[in-house]
Design an enzyme around this catalytic site. Structure first.
Site, short mmCIF file in Angstrom:
data_model
loop_
_atom_site.label_atom_id
_atom_site.label_comp_id
_atom_site.label_asym_id
_atom_site.label_seq_id
_atom_site.Cartn_x
_atom_site.Cartn_y
_atom_site.Cartn_z
N THR A 215 15.36 28.65 27.85
CA THR A 215 15.10 27.50 28.71
C THR A 215 13.93 26.68 28.19
O THR A 215 13.86 25.47 28.45
CB THR A 215 14.80 27.98 30.15
OG1 THR A 215 15.93 28.73 30.61
CG2 THR A 215 14.56 26.82 31.09
N TYR B 201 17.78 41.28 26.46
CA TYR B 201 18.56 40.18 27.02
C TYR B 201 20.02 40.37 26.61
O TYR B 201 20.37 40.20 25.45
CB TYR B 201 18.01 38.86 26.51
CG TYR B 201 18.55 37.60 27.17
CD1 TYR B 201 19.44 37.64 28.24
CD2 TYR B 201 18.15 36.36 26.71
CE1 TYR B 201 19.91 36.49 28.84
CE2 TYR B 201 18.61 35.18 27.30
CZ TYR B 201 19.50 35.25 28.35
OH TYR B 201 19.97 34.08 28.94
N LYS C 75 17.52 41.89 31.04
CA LYS C 75 18.01 40.64 31.62
C LYS C 75 19.52 40.65 31.46
O LYS C 75 20.04 40.58 30.35
CB LYS C 75 17.39 39.41 30.95
CG LYS C 75 17.88 38.11 31.58
CD LYS C 75 17.22 36.88 30.98
CE LYS C 75 17.76 35.62 31.65
NZ LYS C 75 17.19 34.37 31.08
N ILE D 59 15.62 36.87 36.39
CA ILE D 59 14.94 35.94 35.49
C ILE D 59 15.81 34.71 35.46
O ILE D 59 16.88 34.71 34.83
CB ILE D 59 14.76 36.56 34.09
CG1 ILE D 59 13.93 37.84 34.18
CG2 ILE D 59 14.10 35.56 33.14
CD1 ILE D 59 13.84 38.62 32.87
#
EC number: 4.3.3.7
Length: 289
Positions: A60, A148, A176, A217
């Site tokens: 992001t 992730y 995540k 998250i």
């Protein structure tokens, strides 16, 4: 109606990962520089609203478009703000190769509480290769790892068994989890009650919390941060009616935040709200209109 989560035996973790963590955008000024003042305000607003932590240089934050100096400035700012709030700072780190990822992790010593490291993208090393990759990283990392898992971007699916093996590594703090939906592997993973599973698909936050995830998250938690925090608390407290209501409402917030490639729509919304100076992104992304 009361809902409580049964906590069974779990592996020892190097840190507690729970609650809502906000992976910050990197705002830009009209002349294209990093807007550090706006970034600091976003960080403070998120933590003041109850977020348990921040993520710097996640996808992001467009880390691939930032210079080394810009990345350092972002991390140092976020380190200062999280330290003042007693919050967790996770920093994105990782490359396709294990050795280069280990080098990136080494640079985080003393600068982050944890590192967010994606499953290697594109190379598709198989479950055994992914396990070997993270065993090597965990053995030498100076900071705990948050793995992730996002197979629709990495091209590498992982079953519940492999994810549980990864979560059992002593220097892994959490996961995540962004599989793109809920399926039998999701059920199997959360039925084992591992610690540190964080929702990574914003739309599925509420059902993942209902199944036992420890938090999320979430890029869309830039918006309505306090209500995302309330949703997490509602499931933890067993307030099912409130959790269902907030989950449905916040799913609409997440849809709006992901109306374009991340973080283009989110930046447009933040700019419209007067929270960042421009909606600008850097190529290859194009600004959302």
């Amino acid at each position: 109606m009361n809902w409580t989560r049964t906590v069974g035996a779990r592996h020892a973790s190097p840190m507690e990962l729970h609650g809502i963590h906000v992976p910050l955008v990197t705002p830009f000024t009209a002349d294209g520089a990093v807007a550090l003042d706006a970034l600091e305000q976003l960080a403070r607003d998120s933590l003041d609203a109850g977020a348990a932590g921040l993520v710097a240089l996640g996808t992001t934050g467009e880390p691939g478009s930032l210079t080394d100096a810009e990345q350092d400035a972002v991390v140092e700012l976020c380190r200062r703000v999280t330290a003042e709030h007693g919050a967790v700072l996770t920093v994105g780190a990782g490359h396709g190769g294990t050795a280069r990822t280990a080098e990136a992790l080494g640079r985080l010593e003393g600068r982050a509480d944890a590192a967010l490291v994606a499953v290697p993208a594109f190379v598709r090393p198989g479950e055994a290769g992914v396990l070997a990759h993270f065993r090597e990283l965990a053995a030498g990392s100076p900071v705990p790892l948050v793995i992730y898992h996002i197979p629709y971007r990495t091209g590498q699916p992982l079953g519940a068994g492999a994810l549980l093996e990864l979560l059992a590594l002593p220097q892994v703090a959490g996961l995540k989890y962004a599989p793109g939906g809920l399926d039998e592997q999701t059920i199997a993973l959360l039925a084992a009650e591992p610690r540190g599973v964080m929702a990574g698909d914003d739309l599925f936050l509420s059902p993942l919390l209902a199944l036992g995830a420890d938090g999320g998250i979430l890029a869309s938690a830039h918006l309505e941060t306090a209500r995302f925090v309330d949703l997490h608390r509602a499931w933890a407290d067993g307030d099912v009616p409130l959790a269902r209501k907030l989950g449905a409402e916040l799913a609409e917030v997440s849809r709006a935040a992901f109306a374009g490639p991340n973080p283009t729509a989110l930046k447009a919304l933040l700019h419209r709200a007067g929270r960042i100076p421009t909606p600008a992104v850097r190529l290859p992304l194009l600004a959302h209109h």
